[in-house]
Design a protein around this motif. Sequence first.
Motif, short mmCIF file in Angstrom:
data_model
loop_
_atom_site.label_atom_id
_atom_site.label_comp_id
_atom_site.label_asym_id
_atom_site.label_seq_id
_atom_site.Cartn_x
_atom_site.Cartn_y
_atom_site.Cartn_z
N TRP A 1 0.84 -1.20 0.00
CA TRP A 1 0.00 0.00 0.00
C TRP A 1 0.87 1.26 0.00
O TRP A 1 0.60 2.22 -0.71
CB TRP A 1 -0.91 -0.01 1.24
N SER B 1 2.25 1.81 -3.50
CA SER B 1 1.34 1.56 -4.63
C SER B 1 1.29 2.73 -5.62
O SER B 1 1.11 2.51 -6.82
CB SER B 1 -0.07 1.26 -4.10
N ASP B 2 1.47 3.95 -5.14
CA ASP B 2 1.36 5.10 -6.04
C ASP B 2 2.60 5.31 -6.91
O ASP B 2 2.62 6.21 -7.75
CB ASP B 2 1.10 6.39 -5.23
N ILE C 1 1.62 4.25 -11.74
CA ILE C 1 0.44 5.03 -12.11
C ILE C 1 -0.16 4.45 -13.38
O ILE C 1 0.55 4.21 -14.37
CB ILE C 1 0.82 6.51 -12.36
N ARG D 1 -3.95 7.81 -16.54
CA ARG D 1 -3.92 8.95 -15.63
C ARG D 1 -2.69 9.81 -15.90
O ARG D 1 -1.66 9.33 -16.36
CB ARG D 1 -3.91 8.48 -14.17
N PRO E 1 0.20 11.32 -14.29
CA PRO E 1 0.84 11.10 -13.00
C PRO E 1 1.45 12.37 -12.43
O PRO E 1 1.92 13.24 -13.18
CB PRO E 1 1.93 10.08 -13.32
N ARG F 1 5.78 11.61 -6.02
CA ARG F 1 5.30 10.26 -5.70
C ARG F 1 6.27 9.53 -4.78
O ARG F 1 5.86 8.82 -3.86
CB ARG F 1 5.10 9.47 -6.99
N ALA G 1 5.39 8.26 -1.04
CA ALA G 1 5.55 6.84 -0.70
C ALA G 1 6.47 6.67 0.50
O ALA G 1 6.22 5.81 1.36
CB ALA G 1 6.10 6.09 -1.91
N LYS H 1 4.44 7.48 3.59
CA LYS H 1 3.50 6.41 3.89
C LYS H 1 4.21 5.17 4.42
O LYS H 1 3.72 4.50 5.33
CB LYS H 1 2.70 6.06 2.62
#
Length: 236
Positions: A81, A84-85, A88, A92, A94, A100, A104, A107
């Motif tokens: 998770w 995950s970004d 992309i 989309r 990005p 990003r 990440a 997170k």
Amino acid sequence: MVALLRDIAALWGIITLGDFGRTVPQWQAAVTVTVNRYALAASTLAADYYESERELADASGVFTPDLVDVPEEKSAASLRWATSDLWIPEQREPPPIEQRLAAAETKAAGAAEKLVADAARETIVEAVQADPEARGWVRQAALGACFFCKLMAIRGPVYKDADSAGRDANALFEGEGDFKFHDHCHCHAAPVFRGQSWSPRPEVREWKRIYDESTKDVTGGSAAMRNAFRRALADT
């Protein structure tokens, strides 16, 4: 947690721009080893804390808490998770890769911190569930906690199982787990034993006052009451 976050940050360099498919799994494996090491230490400290509190409460009998491991599936899901970004979908537009990567990394730090903290919290929670001398556990919320954590804290030592701990209280609350401890959450679980009284800290008494005042005329069920409490806290 400072040492954990330092070690997690040091591992971020494993991920190589343009080679995510190879280096992200390598990073995940390294982070998992680090998380497991800190989780064992956290669970051990939590078990020692539980035994000390039990002794202070003069609880009868002998009880030794079990240590809690981080489930492999939970760790893998959290780290997937977090990153995950980085991938992309083609349809989309990005955000910049620097943005990003930074998101990440933030997170991932929160996910790792939660995995380790959960090992300590689950050690207390599972001990309370198994110990016949335990009355329940109370959520000790930090001063800067979110409204939901404060709401859980004012309930006192009512938590003995997953249902009473808030599993169904708010299915949309951020974060995994039955006990609703989210990423970057600094709450912990404290045991309360038979014969002990619970005396809330001054800030908890104030949260309870705000809750009682903000919800006394609210109709519409628990969701409406939670929203009223959240708005009242934001206004203080």
